[in-house]
Design a protein around this motif. Sequence first.
Motif, PDB file in Angstrom:
ATOM      1  N   GLU A 181       0.837  -1.198   0.000  1.00 30.40           N
ATOM      2  CA  GLU A 181       0.000   0.000   0.000  1.00 30.40           C
ATOM      3  C   GLU A 181       0.878   1.258   0.000  1.00 30.40           C
ATOM      4  OE1 GLU A 181      -3.131   2.333  -0.446  1.00 30.40           O
ATOM      5  OE2 GLU A 181      -3.174   0.134  -0.539  1.00 30.40           O
ATOM      6  N   LEU A 182       1.943   1.251   0.787  1.00 26.57           N
ATOM      7  CA  LEU A 182       2.884   2.377   0.785  1.00 26.57           C
ATOM      8  C   LEU A 182       3.550   2.520  -0.588  1.00 26.57           C
ATOM      9  CD1 LEU A 182       4.559   1.851   4.280  1.00 26.57           C
ATOM     10  CD2 LEU A 182       3.171   3.818   3.607  1.00 26.57           C
ATOM     11  N   LEU A 183       3.921   1.404  -1.181  1.00 35.20           N
ATOM     12  CA  LEU A 183       4.582   1.449  -2.485  1.00 35.20           C
ATOM     13  C   LEU A 183       3.641   1.945  -3.579  1.00 35.20           C
ATOM     14  CD1 LEU A 183       6.763  -1.792  -2.383  1.00 35.20           C
ATOM     15  CD2 LEU A 183       7.596   0.568  -2.521  1.00 35.20           C
ATOM     16  N   ARG A 184       2.369   1.599  -3.499  1.00 27.93           N
ATOM     17  CA  ARG A 184       1.413   2.122  -4.481  1.00 27.93           C
ATOM     18  C   ARG A 184       1.358   3.642  -4.437  1.00 27.93           C
ATOM     19  NH1 ARG A 184      -2.711  -2.276  -2.427  1.00 27.93           N
ATOM     20  NH2 ARG A 184      -2.276  -3.997  -3.876  1.00 27.93           N
ATOM     21  N   LYS A 185       1.349   4.195  -3.240  1.00 23.75           N
ATOM     22  CA  LYS A 185       1.322   5.655  -3.088  1.00 23.75           C
ATOM     23  C   LYS A 185       2.600   6.283  -3.646  1.00 23.75           C
ATOM     24  CE  LYS A 185      -1.661   5.518   0.992  1.00 23.75           C
ATOM     25  NZ  LYS A 185      -1.740   5.677   2.471  1.00 23.75           N
ATOM     26  N   LEU A 186       3.722   5.641  -3.356  1.00 24.99           N
ATOM     27  CA  LEU A 186       4.987   6.152  -3.871  1.00 24.99           C
ATOM     28  C   LEU A 186       5.031   6.073  -5.393  1.00 24.99           C
ATOM     29  CD1 LEU A 186       7.391   4.559  -1.228  1.00 24.99           C
ATOM     30  CD2 LEU A 186       6.919   7.000  -1.502  1.00 24.99           C
ATOM     31  N   HIS A 187       4.544   4.984  -5.945  1.00 27.87           N
ATOM     32  CA  HIS A 187       4.526   4.820  -7.402  1.00 27.87           C
ATOM     33  C   HIS A 187       3.647   5.882  -8.057  1.00 27.87           C
ATOM     34  CE1 HIS A 187       3.397   3.088 -11.327  1.00 27.87           C
ATOM     35  NE2 HIS A 187       4.614   2.554 -11.303  1.00 27.87           N
ATOM     36  N   ALA A 188       2.528   6.189  -7.447  1.00 26.72           N
ATOM     37  CA  ALA A 188       1.624   7.207  -8.008  1.00 26.72           C
ATOM     38  C   ALA A 188       2.308   8.570  -8.091  1.00 26.72           C
ATOM     39  CB  ALA A 188       0.358   7.303  -7.152  1.00 26.72           C
ATOM     40  N   ILE A 189       3.161   8.862  -7.129  1.00 26.29           N
ATOM     41  CA  ILE A 189       3.885  10.141  -7.131  1.00 26.29           C
ATOM     42  C   ILE A 189       5.027  10.115  -8.140  1.00 26.29           C
ATOM     43  CG2 ILE A 189       5.324  11.681  -5.750  1.00 26.29           C
ATOM     44  CD1 ILE A 189       3.689  10.684  -3.286  1.00 26.29           C
ATOM     45  N   ALA A 190       5.892   9.093  -8.047  1.00 26.94           N
ATOM     46  CA  ALA A 190       7.092   9.039  -8.892  1.00 26.94           C
ATOM     47  C   ALA A 190       6.748   8.902 -10.369  1.00 26.94           C
ATOM     48  CB  ALA A 190       7.995   7.899  -8.447  1.00 26.94           C
ATOM     49  N   SER A 191       5.646   8.246 -10.683  1.00 30.59           N
ATOM     50  CA  SER A 191       5.303   7.996 -12.087  1.00 30.59           C
ATOM     51  C   SER A 191       4.897   9.267 -12.829  1.00 30.59           C
ATOM     52  CB  SER A 191       4.186   6.962 -12.178  1.00 30.59           C
ATOM     53  OG  SER A 191       3.015   7.423 -11.525  1.00 30.59           O
ATOM     54  N   GLN A 192       4.718  10.362 -12.110  1.00 26.76           N
ATOM     55  CA  GLN A 192       4.382  11.633 -12.753  1.00 26.76           C
ATOM     56  C   GLN A 192       5.615  12.426 -13.184  1.00 26.76           C
ATOM     57  OE1 GLN A 192       1.086  12.237 -13.411  1.00 26.76           O
ATOM     58  NE2 GLN A 192       0.969  10.153 -12.546  1.00 26.76           N
ATOM     59  N   ASP A 193       6.802  12.015 -12.759  1.00 32.16           N
ATOM     60  CA  ASP A 193       8.027  12.768 -13.041  1.00 32.16           C
ATOM     61  C   ASP A 193       8.391  12.701 -14.521  1.00 32.16           C
ATOM     62  OD1 ASP A 193       8.148  13.305 -10.351  1.00 32.16           O
ATOM     63  OD2 ASP A 193       9.653  11.776  -9.913  1.00 32.16           O
ATOM     64  N   GLN A 194       8.932  13.791 -15.028  1.00 32.78           N
ATOM     65  CA  GLN A 194       9.317  13.887 -16.439  1.00 32.78           C
ATOM     66  C   GLN A 194      10.759  14.379 -16.556  1.00 32.78           C
ATOM     67  OE1 GLN A 194       7.248  12.993 -19.000  1.00 32.78           O
ATOM     68  NE2 GLN A 194       5.727  12.404 -17.447  1.00 32.78           N
ATOM     69  N   ARG A 195      11.454  13.897 -17.577  1.00 34.96           N
ATOM     70  CA  ARG A 195      12.812  14.376 -17.842  1.00 34.96           C
ATOM     71  C   ARG A 195      12.767  15.792 -18.429  1.00 34.96           C
ATOM     72  NH1 ARG A 195      17.010  10.623 -17.664  1.00 34.96           N
ATOM     73  NH2 ARG A 195      16.296   8.459 -17.423  1.00 34.96           N
ATOM     74  N   THR A 196      13.763  16.598 -18.032  1.00 32.43           N
ATOM     75  CA  THR A 196      13.918  17.953 -18.559  1.00 32.43           C
ATOM     76  C   THR A 196      15.379  18.178 -18.913  1.00 32.43           C
ATOM     77  OG1 THR A 196      14.262  18.864 -16.340  1.00 32.43           O
ATOM     78  CG2 THR A 196      11.993  18.852 -17.179  1.00 32.43           C
TER      79      THR A 196
END
Length: 495
Positions: free
Chosen positions: A236-251
């Motif tokens: 459950e903790l990892l799902r929350k972390l994945h939801a946040i990290a998966s929004q990151d984009q390269r710049t």
Amino acid sequence: MRTYIQINPADNVIVTVKDLQAGASLDINDKTIVIQQDTPAGHKIALQDFKEGDHIIKYGAPIGHAREIITTGSWVNEKNINTNLKGLQEYEFNPQPIPEQPPGKPLSFKGYRRKNGEVGIRNEIWVIPTVGCVNGITHRLANLLRQETQDTGVDAIVAFPHNYGCSQLGDDHENTRKILQDMVLHPNAGAILVVGLGCENNQINTFREMLGNYDTERIRFMETQKVDNELETGIELLRKLHAIASQDQRTDIPLGELRIGLKCGGSDGFSGITANPLLGSFSDFLVAQGGTTVLTEVPEMFGAETILMNRSESKIVFEKTVHLINDFKSYFIENKQPIYENPSPGNKAGGISTLEEKSLGCTQKAGTSVVRNVMLYGERLKTKGLNLLSAPGNDLVASTALASSGCHLILFTTGRGTPFGTFVPTVKVSTNSDLYARKTSWIDFNAGSLLEDKNMEELCECFIQFIIGIASGNLTNNEKNDYREIAIFKSGVTL
């Protein structure tokens, strides 16, 4: 392809580029040398007669002395040469003028800008145990998240088991905490779950406090003895972390923000001729761009340390370098071990006979730049430019230490080959083309072409573009193979 290389005009040995048979003759410096024994590629051949005690010169410096009579044309190896090194030394600061390299055209890569301003070249989710007792749980949690997400949205989901976190005292306990804290704060991770047991020495509450200011959204903790079902709570903790990290984009990120570790292992007679000088050229280039490189493997500086000392930015940095060297020598002495029990059997088979020879090749990875700072084991980077780091020569321990200092990736040269990788991308650079051709799933870049059709300037330009590609998301072989490990330096007792 050339038959031999005389690295420096002052050298009284040459290095064979291919296997040479006894009886073959070479025209060298206006005289003909007859090969006395079958000599493998990468090994040394005498250009003169040596009597016992005479210095053997390679790279323009002594690499040891003859332990017996060696005749012209003979194979020079660990059986007929001895090291000149012994005991602790005193040093004087003799600063050398260092040419500045023009920065050239500013370059960039595609990376991840973190909330605290730091930059990552990967956006991974890491599951890190505080203690070895929960290694299995971290593996299961990482596997569960991979199955659930199919690795989409992030670059990788990885557990990093280790043996420590309990039954340790003094420096060993602190080293474990430092390395794990460095990992938790590393910008290549977009999110991290720290998993503890509850009764270990490395207590989660103390560990959390020692992190200082950290991103509480992206770094979460679980103490398994305090939850009813660690797999349900953890995923459950990892799902929350994945939801946040998966929004990151390269710049776009300036190349000057790149931090790179310099390492070699399984070295051979070509290491100091091809791959290590290539890393040195790249290091000088990156430093000129405002970037950072880090050299470690302190025992493989012995015999070439004055080259680094005399490139120190100041007397203070010089003194820190002296301590770096002598403290590591004292570590050997305190443990009643020989200081100069190096090179390894693989090094000797590849053409390296003494520690001086190994070190003179090894330190070429640092190029010609000024040494800006010297770091203790587990210390994080604070200074741009060329840094030295206290760590042993062991490949995985040293590579972990480089990554923990904040390096985004490791450049690892090898003449014998090795498949491993640490917790950041680990780029393998071969010293010879034969290794590159045989181990395509291990080696990422071939410096052996310097023995064939490439010059250093054009190969370094290719290498720069290659590294920009890796920093921008291209996978190294260790990542493709999922070879990712950590190893923490240990010197004391286990309870």
